[in-house]
Design an enzyme around this catalytic site. Structure first.
Site, PDB file in Angstrom:
ATOM      1  N   ARG A 172       0.810  -1.222   0.000  1.00  0.00           N
ATOM      2  CA  ARG A 172       0.000   0.000   0.000  1.00  0.00           C
ATOM      3  C   ARG A 172       0.840   1.267   0.000  1.00  0.00           C
ATOM      4  O   ARG A 172       0.326   2.363  -0.218  1.00  0.00           O
ATOM      5  CB  ARG A 172      -1.039  -0.042   1.122  1.00  0.00           C
ATOM      6  CG  ARG A 172      -2.194  -1.013   0.784  1.00  0.00           C
ATOM      7  CD  ARG A 172      -3.235  -1.072   1.857  1.00  0.00           C
ATOM      8  NE  ARG A 172      -2.709  -1.496   3.123  1.00  0.00           N
ATOM      9  CZ  ARG A 172      -2.556  -2.768   3.506  1.00  0.00           C
ATOM     10  NH1 ARG A 172      -2.913  -3.735   2.702  1.00  0.00           N
ATOM     11  NH2 ARG A 172      -2.070  -3.052   4.676  1.00  0.00           N
ATOM     12  N   GLU A 180       5.752 -11.490  13.494  1.00  0.00           N
ATOM     13  CA  GLU A 180       5.278 -12.115  14.728  1.00  0.00           C
ATOM     14  C   GLU A 180       5.737 -13.581  14.779  1.00  0.00           C
ATOM     15  O   GLU A 180       6.210 -14.066  15.797  1.00  0.00           O
ATOM     16  CB  GLU A 180       3.754 -12.015  14.794  1.00  0.00           C
ATOM     17  CG  GLU A 180       3.210 -12.297  16.173  1.00  0.00           C
ATOM     18  CD  GLU A 180       1.713 -12.082  16.236  1.00  0.00           C
ATOM     19  OE1 GLU A 180       1.132 -11.574  15.248  1.00  0.00           O
ATOM     20  OE2 GLU A 180       1.133 -12.435  17.278  1.00  0.00           O
TER      21      GLU A 180
HETATM   22  P1  AMP Z   1       4.832  -3.217  10.815  1.00  0.00           P
HETATM   23  O1  AMP Z   1       6.052  -3.790  10.165  1.00  0.00           O
HETATM   24  O2  AMP Z   1       4.405  -3.988  12.033  1.00  0.00           O
HETATM   25  O3  AMP Z   1       4.980  -1.739  11.101  1.00  0.00           O
HETATM   26  O4  AMP Z   1       3.626  -3.421   9.809  1.00  0.00           O
HETATM   27  C1  AMP Z   1       3.468  -2.543   8.777  1.00  0.00           C
HETATM   28  C2  AMP Z   1       2.859  -3.183   7.560  1.00  0.00           C
HETATM   29  O5  AMP Z   1       1.745  -4.010   7.852  1.00  0.00           O
HETATM   30  C3  AMP Z   1       2.358  -2.085   6.668  1.00  0.00           C
HETATM   31  O6  AMP Z   1       2.771  -2.369   5.348  1.00  0.00           O
HETATM   32  C4  AMP Z   1       0.858  -2.090   6.832  1.00  0.00           C
HETATM   33  O7  AMP Z   1       0.244  -1.934   5.578  1.00  0.00           O
HETATM   34  C5  AMP Z   1       0.521  -3.419   7.461  1.00  0.00           C
HETATM   35  N1  AMP Z   1      -0.318  -3.324   8.698  1.00  0.00           N
HETATM   36  C6  AMP Z   1       0.091  -3.629   9.951  1.00  0.00           C
HETATM   37  N2  AMP Z   1      -0.904  -3.499  10.840  1.00  0.00           N
HETATM   38  C7  AMP Z   1      -1.975  -3.060  10.144  1.00  0.00           C
HETATM   39  C8  AMP Z   1      -3.333  -2.728  10.494  1.00  0.00           C
HETATM   40  N3  AMP Z   1      -3.789  -2.814  11.772  1.00  0.00           N
HETATM   41  N4  AMP Z   1      -4.162  -2.306   9.519  1.00  0.00           N
HETATM   42  C9  AMP Z   1      -3.722  -2.209   8.247  1.00  0.00           C
HETATM   43  N5  AMP Z   1      -2.480  -2.528   7.849  1.00  0.00           N
HETATM   44  C10 AMP Z   1      -1.599  -2.966   8.777  1.00  0.00           C
END
Ligand code: AMP
Length: 173
Positions: A61, A98
């Site tokens: 996205r 995770e």
């Molecule tokens: P992170 O590496 O944990 O910061 O996760 C970021 C990636 O996961 C991004 O590319 C987001 O598009 C997606 N993502 C993580 N959590 C969510 C959420 N609650 N809603 C939508 N997209 C999420």
């Protein structure tokens, strides 16, 4: 539109893609011309005087907002993709999920040393993905000016994973 107007156009979807996750769905916002235009302009605003050469969007996205923000800033656009998706020679950086690990890649010629880069994605959660993108860009000599997100999930403290790189988000949860 303000960031509060934009927030009202994000849809909360409980238990997607798995139980316990509250998914922030930006598609209602994308579908409204005024909201889409405001989101792009507000994302670009803090960086108009920051001499950004290149916007890098994170799969998938980050590919939605990256190109219009790059156009607003007069910058180029490149993509950071998941393992195995890029056709040319790549650099890669692993990061923690995770369960297990994942890898983000960029083309070896995506960034020239010294270029000023803005990283873009829709959501910062734990920050693991954006931190991997930042390490990757720094490794190839890019100067990461900042990382910008439409949405930041404050409770997960993802900006800490980015260390000294300034983090900018329009909507906070
Ligand atoms: P992170 O590496 O944990 O910061 O996760 C970021 C990636 O996961 C991004 O590319 C987001 O598009 C997606 N993502 C993580 N959590 C969510 C959420 N609650 N809603 C939508 N997209 C999420």
């Amino acid at each position: 539109m303000t960031s509060e107007d934009l927030r009202r156009r994000v849809r909360d979807v409980p238990d997607f893609p798995e139980p316990g996750v509250l998914f922030r769905d930006i598609t209602p916002l994308l579908g409204e011309p005024d909201a889409l235009r405001s989101a792009v302009r507000l994302l670009a605003d803090p960086f108009r005087e920051r001499s950004v050469d290149l916007v890098v969007g994170i799969e998938s996205r980050g590919f939605i907002f990256g190109p219009p923000v790059a156009l607003e800033l007069g910058a180029g656009f490149q993509i950071a993709r998941k393992l195995g998706k890029l056709p040319w020679k790549t650099h890669g950086e692993r990061y923690q999920l995770e369960y297990g690990t994942a890898q983000l890649e960029i083309h070896q010629d995506a960034v020239r040393p010294g270029q000023r880069v803005l990283v873009i994605d829709d959501v910062i959660a734990t920050g693991g993905t954006a931190a991997a993108a930042t390490r990757l860009l720094q490794r190839v000599g890019g100067v990461v000016v900042a990382a910008a997100f439409l949405i930041e999930l404050d409770a997960l403290a993802g900006r800490r994973a980015l260390g000294d790189v300034p983090v900018f988000s329009l909507i906070h949860y």
